[in-house]
Design an enzyme around this catalytic site. Structure first.
Site, PDB file in Angstrom:
ATOM      1  CE1 TYR A  59      -3.060   3.125   0.739  1.00  0.00           C
ATOM      2  CE2 TYR A  59      -1.585   3.518   2.598  1.00  0.00           C
ATOM      3  CZ  TYR A  59      -2.584   3.948   1.746  1.00  0.00           C
ATOM      4  OH  TYR A  59      -3.104   5.210   1.892  1.00  0.00           O
ATOM      5  N   GLY A  66      -4.938   6.047   0.051  1.00  0.00           N
ATOM      6  CA  GLY A  66      -6.289   6.145   0.579  1.00  0.00           C
ATOM      7  C   GLY A  66      -7.268   5.324  -0.220  1.00  0.00           C
TER       8      GLY A  66
END
Length: 516
Positions: A59, A66
């Protein structure tokens, strides 16, 4: 910073006092030169590089940020991603953090990254330390963080400064960081794929402000106790309200400490009272209970703030030993939000306490023989002069504003960022509120200090009072630079001066006991 203590930043815990010392430029800092520490930091960066080479999914490294986590980023572009993160978050507003606050922010971020769980390079830690060494301070707007995904927007100004794209304050001037780096022979930092996120995705801003707030509040609890003692003596108060036997039966330790301080301060006047009242009004009689709430909250607030300070609080977390990337929510600032909402309420009650004490001192219905408005004017000058009348109005205004700001920020969570950040902490807003309340309370305390010294001086003119050595030295110190208000004069400059002295913690008050 010659001849100053040096504080080592490593994986060992930092204290609030150490952060404050560096923030106030009373101590320097340095990275630990322990080889094992350096190797552990670098292993995190090396592991991420290996994972990228193996086309692992991480990520914020191989994905968007987000809600954009589902958007893959090509491996040949992952080095551009952190630069974009710093740029699109460059939308902060409001006043800029001052030099003291900015240094504290740098320390808090550096300590978190030094935990070794963020996957950053040793070079990044060295550059953050270099900013502190050279006092190159990123210009950081104070507004724009919801306190979960951390302090993204304000910390983007730190990350942006490191890559040469934001302004800094250096040698008293606002300059582009790239220009400062060039003058020093530095190159702008090239962020590795996770380093933009590691800098920005954490609680460094709110935690830094919390350290500064705690330090100021702790001092206020001491000064508030001393001023209460002066007020009690000036009002010819009943010393039995602070007796040891009385406080033994309600054993809150902080409350007992405040009662002891006040009791010791008024000890010399116990048998010199001209009046024999059974009970003073609450703002005097219950002062240990009001100040004691703050005093008793300080140890657990310290524990919470220092726990956050010494944590890894970004996302994802890198477990170097297990070679595992763990996705979570350590950027959430709920603990700091609660701490600051709690602290600001306790501090605002100190403002309210002294506002009420001021009201007693001013009013001839309650001040037991002191002149109206504490004016020291005599004879036919009395009708013309109004002493502290307007100052007491100012105290009411500052107190009202402080009380208004005690609404908990943490309950105002707002769903944002396409409902990815659908529960947020508002920790940074709570910390900023707390600092504002502290300033307002310090203003009230500045006025209360002068009024209490004037009131005690007027009482001594009517009935001579002996003072303990500590109290006498304290009062004499104020009197040396503060003339009694006999003829009306503007008091703004004097109030501002004593406010600055309070904020600089001019007096060493009482013996320092362990607040851990």
């Amino acid at each position: 910073m010659t001849n100053q203590p040096s504080i080592t930043i490593s994986q060992q815990p930092l204290t609030i006092e150490q952060v404050v010392a560096i923030a106030k430029a009373k101590a320097s800092s340095k990275l630990s030169d322990d080889v094992a520490f350096k190797q552990q930091i670098q292993r995190g960066a090396d592991f991420l590089a290996k994972l990228l080479a193996d086309e692992g999914v991480i990520y914020g490294v191989t994905t968007g940020y987000g809600d954009s986590v589902t958007v893959p980023v090509a491996l040949d572009k992952v080095h551009e991603l952190p630069v974009h993160l710093t740029r699109f978050h460059g939308c902060g507003m409001g006043e800029y953090f001052d030099a003291e606050q900015t240094r504290a922010i740098l320390v808090a971020r550096l300590r978190s990254l030094a935990h070794g769980a963020s996957g950053v390079s040793w070079t990044l830690l060295e550059r953050l330390q270099a900013l502190l060494d050279a006092d190159i301070l990123p210009l950081i707007p104070s507004e724009g963080s919801v306190g979960a995904s951390g302090d993204l927007t304000p910390l983007s100004y730190l990350a942006g400064a490191l890559i040469g794209e934001r302004d800094v304050i250096y040698q008293g001037q606002q300059q582009r960081s790239a220009e400062v780096f060039k003058a020093l022979g530095w190159t702008a930092l090239q962020l590795k794929p996770k380093e933009g996120l590691a800098i920005m995705n954490g609680t460094a801003v709110m935690t830094a402000l919390a350290c500064l707030a705690w330090h100021r509040a702790e001092y206020l609890s001491r000064l508030s106790s001393r001023i209460t003692a002066l007020v009690s003596m000036a009002l010819d108060g009943n010393p039995q309200h602070f007796s040891e036997a009385l406080f033994k039966v309600k054993p809150h330790l902080g409350q007992q400490q405040v009662a002891t301080w006040i009791r010791d301060d008024i000890a010399a006047t116990q048998h010199q009272r001209s009046q024999q009242r059974l009970q003073d009004r609450y703002s005097v009689r219950c002062a240990p209970h009001v100040i004691g709430v703050l005093r008793d909250a300080l140890p657990w607030l310290r524990e919470t703030i220092e726990n956050e300070l010494n944590s890894a609080n970004d996302n994802p977390i890198i477990d170097v030993e297990a070679e595992q990337v763990m996705h979570g929510g350590h950027f959430y600032g709920g603990h700091i939000a609660l701490a600051m909402d709690t602290l600001k309420t306790a501090v605002a009650n100190i403002a309210d306490l002294h506002d009420r004490q001021m009201a007693l001192l001013m009013d001839t219905k309650f001040n037991h023989g002191l002149p109206a408005n504490l004016s020291a004017a005599e004879n036919d000058r009395k009708a013309l002069n109004h002493g502290f009348k307007a100052v007491q109005i100012g105290c009411s205004a500052w107190t009202a504003e402080a009380l208004k700001l005690t609404m908990p920020a943490s309950v105002f969570s707002r769903s944002t960022e396409c409902h990815n950040q659908d529960k947020v902490s508002m920790g940074t807003i709570a910390a900023r509120d707390c600092l504002r309340i502290l300033t307002l309370t310090e203003q009230v305390v500045s006025a209360s200090l002068l009024a209490a010294v004037q009131a005690l001086s007027l009482r001594q003119q009517r009935h001579q009072r002996e003072l303990t050595d500590d109290v006498k030295h304290f009062v004499d110190d104020v009197r040396e630079q503060f003339d009694l208000v006999a003829e009306d004069r503007p008091l703004e400059a004097e109030l501002r001066y004593w406010l600055s002295q309070i904020q600089q913690q001019r007096w060493s008050l009482y013996a320092k006991e362990d607040m851990s």
